[in-house]
Design a protein around this motif. Structure first.
Motif, mmCIF file in Angstrom:
data_model
loop_
_atom_site.group_PDB
_atom_site.id
_atom_site.type_symbol
_atom_site.label_atom_id
_atom_site.label_comp_id
_atom_site.label_asym_id
_atom_site.label_seq_id
_atom_site.Cartn_x
_atom_site.Cartn_y
_atom_site.Cartn_z
ATOM 1 N N PHE A 280 -30.156 -5.584 37.687
ATOM 2 C CA PHE A 280 -29.347 -6.210 36.644
ATOM 3 C C PHE A 280 -29.885 -7.594 36.299
ATOM 4 O O PHE A 280 -29.981 -7.974 35.135
ATOM 5 C CB PHE A 280 -27.885 -6.319 37.098
ATOM 6 N N GLY A 281 -30.251 -8.342 37.342
ATOM 7 C CA GLY A 281 -30.838 -9.661 37.120
ATOM 8 C C GLY A 281 -29.862 -10.641 36.494
ATOM 9 O O GLY A 281 -28.711 -10.756 36.898
ATOM 10 N N ARG A 282 -30.347 -11.364 35.478
ATOM 11 C CA ARG A 282 -29.543 -12.360 34.759
ATOM 12 C C ARG A 282 -29.635 -12.023 33.269
ATOM 13 O O ARG A 282 -30.726 -11.875 32.732
ATOM 14 C CB ARG A 282 -30.096 -13.750 35.044
ATOM 15 N N ARG A 283 -28.534 -11.907 32.633
ATOM 16 C CA ARG A 283 -28.547 -11.540 31.206
ATOM 17 C C ARG A 283 -27.277 -12.077 30.507
ATOM 18 O O ARG A 283 -26.312 -12.464 31.174
ATOM 19 C CB ARG A 283 -28.630 -10.032 31.032
ATOM 20 N N THR A 284 -27.339 -12.058 29.214
ATOM 21 C CA THR A 284 -26.183 -12.462 28.396
ATOM 22 C C THR A 284 -25.333 -11.236 28.065
ATOM 23 O O THR A 284 -25.866 -10.202 27.637
ATOM 24 C CB THR A 284 -26.631 -13.151 27.083
ATOM 25 N N VAL A 285 -24.038 -11.348 28.278
ATOM 26 C CA VAL A 285 -23.124 -10.225 28.024
ATOM 27 C C VAL A 285 -21.934 -10.699 27.223
ATOM 28 O O VAL A 285 -21.637 -11.896 27.139
ATOM 29 C CB VAL A 285 -22.639 -9.590 29.344
ATOM 30 N N GLU A 286 -21.242 -9.698 26.617
ATOM 31 C CA GLU A 286 -19.964 -9.962 25.970
ATOM 32 C C GLU A 286 -18.861 -9.607 26.958
ATOM 33 O O GLU A 286 -18.863 -8.508 27.544
ATOM 34 C CB GLU A 286 -19.820 -9.119 24.704
ATOM 35 N N VAL A 287 -17.935 -10.508 27.168
ATOM 36 C CA VAL A 287 -16.831 -10.288 28.091
ATOM 37 C C VAL A 287 -15.530 -10.209 27.253
ATOM 38 O O VAL A 287 -15.125 -11.203 26.655
ATOM 39 C CB VAL A 287 -16.728 -11.399 29.144
ATOM 40 N N TYR A 288 -14.942 -9.030 27.207
ATOM 41 C CA TYR A 288 -13.702 -8.818 26.467
ATOM 42 C C TYR A 288 -12.497 -9.007 27.395
ATOM 43 O O TYR A 288 -12.422 -8.384 28.457
ATOM 44 C CB TYR A 288 -13.666 -7.409 25.866
ATOM 45 N N VAL A 289 -11.596 -9.858 27.000
ATOM 46 C CA VAL A 289 -10.364 -10.062 27.752
ATOM 47 C C VAL A 289 -9.342 -9.066 27.208
ATOM 48 O O VAL A 289 -8.874 -9.196 26.062
ATOM 49 C CB VAL A 289 -9.848 -11.500 27.611
ATOM 50 N N LEU A 290 -9.008 -8.066 28.008
ATOM 51 C CA LEU A 290 -8.132 -6.999 27.554
ATOM 52 C C LEU A 290 -6.680 -7.440 27.498
ATOM 53 O O LEU A 290 -6.243 -8.274 28.305
ATOM 54 C CB LEU A 290 -8.279 -5.774 28.445
ATOM 55 N N SER A 291 -5.944 -6.851 26.566
ATOM 56 C CA SER A 291 -4.515 -7.198 26.416
ATOM 57 C C SER A 291 -3.700 -6.589 27.539
ATOM 58 O O SER A 291 -4.039 -5.540 28.062
ATOM 59 C CB SER A 291 -3.985 -6.700 25.055
ATOM 60 N N LEU B 75 -10.758 -7.129 32.335
ATOM 61 C CA LEU B 75 -11.911 -7.390 31.488
ATOM 62 C C LEU B 75 -12.634 -6.091 31.163
ATOM 63 O O LEU B 75 -12.501 -5.086 31.858
ATOM 64 C CB LEU B 75 -12.885 -8.347 32.176
ATOM 65 N N PHE B 76 -13.427 -6.163 30.087
ATOM 66 C CA PHE B 76 -14.374 -5.089 29.810
ATOM 67 C C PHE B 76 -15.704 -5.733 29.445
ATOM 68 O O PHE B 76 -15.765 -6.620 28.590
ATOM 69 C CB PHE B 76 -13.916 -4.187 28.662
ATOM 70 N N ILE B 77 -16.762 -5.265 30.141
ATOM 71 C CA ILE B 77 -18.117 -5.795 29.907
ATOM 72 C C ILE B 77 -19.019 -4.621 29.562
ATOM 73 O O ILE B 77 -19.226 -3.730 30.408
ATOM 74 C CB ILE B 77 -18.641 -6.525 31.152
ATOM 75 N N PRO B 78 -19.525 -4.549 28.314
ATOM 76 C CA PRO B 78 -20.404 -3.447 27.936
ATOM 77 C C PRO B 78 -21.601 -3.351 28.891
ATOM 78 O O PRO B 78 -22.211 -4.356 29.237
ATOM 79 C CB PRO B 78 -20.854 -3.817 26.525
ATOM 80 N N GLY B 79 -21.909 -2.133 29.347
ATOM 81 C CA GLY B 79 -22.995 -1.908 30.286
ATOM 82 C C GLY B 79 -22.562 -2.016 31.733
ATOM 83 O O GLY B 79 -23.311 -1.653 32.647
ATOM 84 N N TYR B 80 -21.351 -2.523 31.946
ATOM 85 C CA TYR B 80 -20.809 -2.648 33.306
ATOM 86 C C TYR B 80 -19.510 -1.857 33.442
ATOM 87 O O TYR B 80 -19.312 -1.122 34.401
ATOM 88 C CB TYR B 80 -20.570 -4.119 33.652
ATOM 89 N N GLY B 81 -18.624 -2.018 32.449
ATOM 90 C CA GLY B 81 -17.396 -1.262 32.456
ATOM 91 C C GLY B 81 -16.176 -2.141 32.554
ATOM 92 O O GLY B 81 -16.231 -3.370 32.390
ATOM 93 N N ILE B 82 -15.037 -1.482 32.852
ATOM 94 C CA ILE B 82 -13.774 -2.210 33.002
ATOM 95 C C ILE B 82 -13.768 -2.896 34.361
ATOM 96 O O ILE B 82 -14.186 -2.311 35.370
ATOM 97 C CB ILE B 82 -12.584 -1.249 32.858
ATOM 98 N N ALA B 83 -13.300 -4.144 34.383
ATOM 99 C CA ALA B 83 -13.332 -4.932 35.623
ATOM 100 C C ALA B 83 -12.088 -5.798 35.701
ATOM 101 O O ALA B 83 -11.257 -5.818 34.778
ATOM 102 C CB ALA B 83 -14.585 -5.791 35.662
ATOM 103 N N ILE B 84 -11.992 -6.529 36.816
ATOM 104 C CA ILE B 84 -10.895 -7.461 37.002
ATOM 105 C C ILE B 84 -11.447 -8.780 37.524
ATOM 106 O O ILE B 84 -12.388 -8.798 38.335
ATOM 107 C CB ILE B 84 -9.829 -6.891 37.970
ATOM 108 N N THR C 151 -14.109 1.347 25.309
ATOM 109 C CA THR C 151 -14.515 1.147 26.707
ATOM 110 C C THR C 151 -15.226 2.356 27.309
ATOM 111 O O THR C 151 -15.658 2.300 28.463
ATOM 112 C CB THR C 151 -13.280 0.845 27.563
ATOM 113 N N GLY C 152 -15.358 3.416 26.529
ATOM 114 C CA GLY C 152 -15.885 4.655 27.084
ATOM 115 C C GLY C 152 -14.775 5.563 27.566
ATOM 116 O O GLY C 152 -14.975 6.760 27.781
ATOM 117 N N TYR C 153 -13.582 4.989 27.744
ATOM 118 C CA TYR C 153 -12.390 5.750 28.120
ATOM 119 C C TYR C 153 -11.350 5.703 26.993
ATOM 120 O O TYR C 153 -10.175 5.956 27.210
ATOM 121 C CB TYR C 153 -11.772 5.179 29.401
#
Length: 266
Positions: free
Chosen positions: A255-266, A220-229, A167-169
């Motif tokens: 940012f516009g509209r793009r395809t991302v990977e959304v990781y559901v964190l444990s 959640l974690f989204i590459p290019g955006y970071g950790i989120a909820i 996650t960068g962290y």
């Protein structure tokens, strides 16, 4: 009278002679086959073939001039109930040492293991491989094999491999990952109250989701955006779509509209 006595004695003698002849015939016929056969004899590193009428291996070996010593042994191979081959195993002296005490034995076994089993030391460990051939005059050291502790057999249970995402962290475990279409918004969009569906203020790190896919409150974690909820919802956000809250309008436009990977964190 004397003549009659002599006649009786003659009859008795004839009976005795006939019985003796039959007995001798039986003795001489023992050990013979119905006809001559060829028998191969392997002994002392060479093989010879002789023609014999004997059926007894001892008589065949005697005919071939082969003398068996006290500890020698032989094995036979038969075909149609008649001997085809005889293999003689010569016994040789072998020195056995156990706990510093030595003794010499004679064995006709072909291998170390066979010898140990023959003399009742099969459970001992040898300094020579058990499959090694026996050689005359060799020395073999034996040690009593220590009993091995009984180990309870347990089913091997492999620990599950936990997938991790950087996650960068640091690496963080996750339990699912989705490929989604992402858009961006700012806190004043929508009703303008700046309060998300979960009741917290909208800010960077808040993501609008379809709750049938990702429940509110999910980290959640989204590459290019970071950790989120997952904190918000939206009328246009359904299925594999997410809306990411940005700090500024310019950032959202970029940012516009793009395809991302959304990781559901444990």
């Amino acid at each position: 009278m004397n003549f009659n006595r002599i006649s009786v004695l003659s009859k008795n003698n004839k009976s005795t002679i006939c019985c003796s002849v039959l007995a001798l015939c039986t003795i001489f016929s023992a050990g013979f086959t119905d006809g001559n056969r060829n028998v191969a004899i392997s002994v002392d590193g060479r093989t010879t073939t002789i023609e014999t009428r004997y059926s007894s291996p001892e008589l065949i070996l005697n005919q071939a001039g082969i003398h068996l010593n006290h500890y020698d042994e032989y094995e036979i191979k038969k075909t149609d109930k008649a001997i085809e081959t005889i293999t003689v195993h010569r016994a040789v002296p072998v020195e056995i040492s156990i706990d510093g005490k030595s003794q010499t034995i004679h064995t006709s076994q072909p291998t170390i293991g066979g010898m140990l089993d023959e003399i009742g030391y099969g459970e001992y460990q040898s300094d020579i491989d058990r499959l090694a051939p026996i050689q005359s005059g060799m020395s073999v050291k034996l040690t009593k094999e220590a009993p091995q502790p009984k180990v309870e057999e347990m089913s091997a249970i492999s620990a599950p491999v936990v997938p991790m995402v950087n996650t960068g962290y640091g690496n963080v475990p996750y339990k699912a990952v989705y490929t989604m279409e992402a858009t961006a918004y700012i806190p004043s969009d929508g009703g303008g109250s700046g309060i998300t569906a979960s009741g917290i203020p909208a800010a960077r790190g808040c993501v609008a989701v379809d709750t049938s896919v990702i429940p509110l409150g999910t980290r959640l974690f989204i590459p290019g955006y970071g950790i989120a909820i997952a904190a918000d919802t939206g009328g246009a956000i359904y299925g594999n779509r997410v809306d990411l809250c940005m700090d500024t309008y310019g950032e959202a436009i970029a940012f516009g509209r793009r395809t991302v990977e959304v990781y559901v964190l444990s």
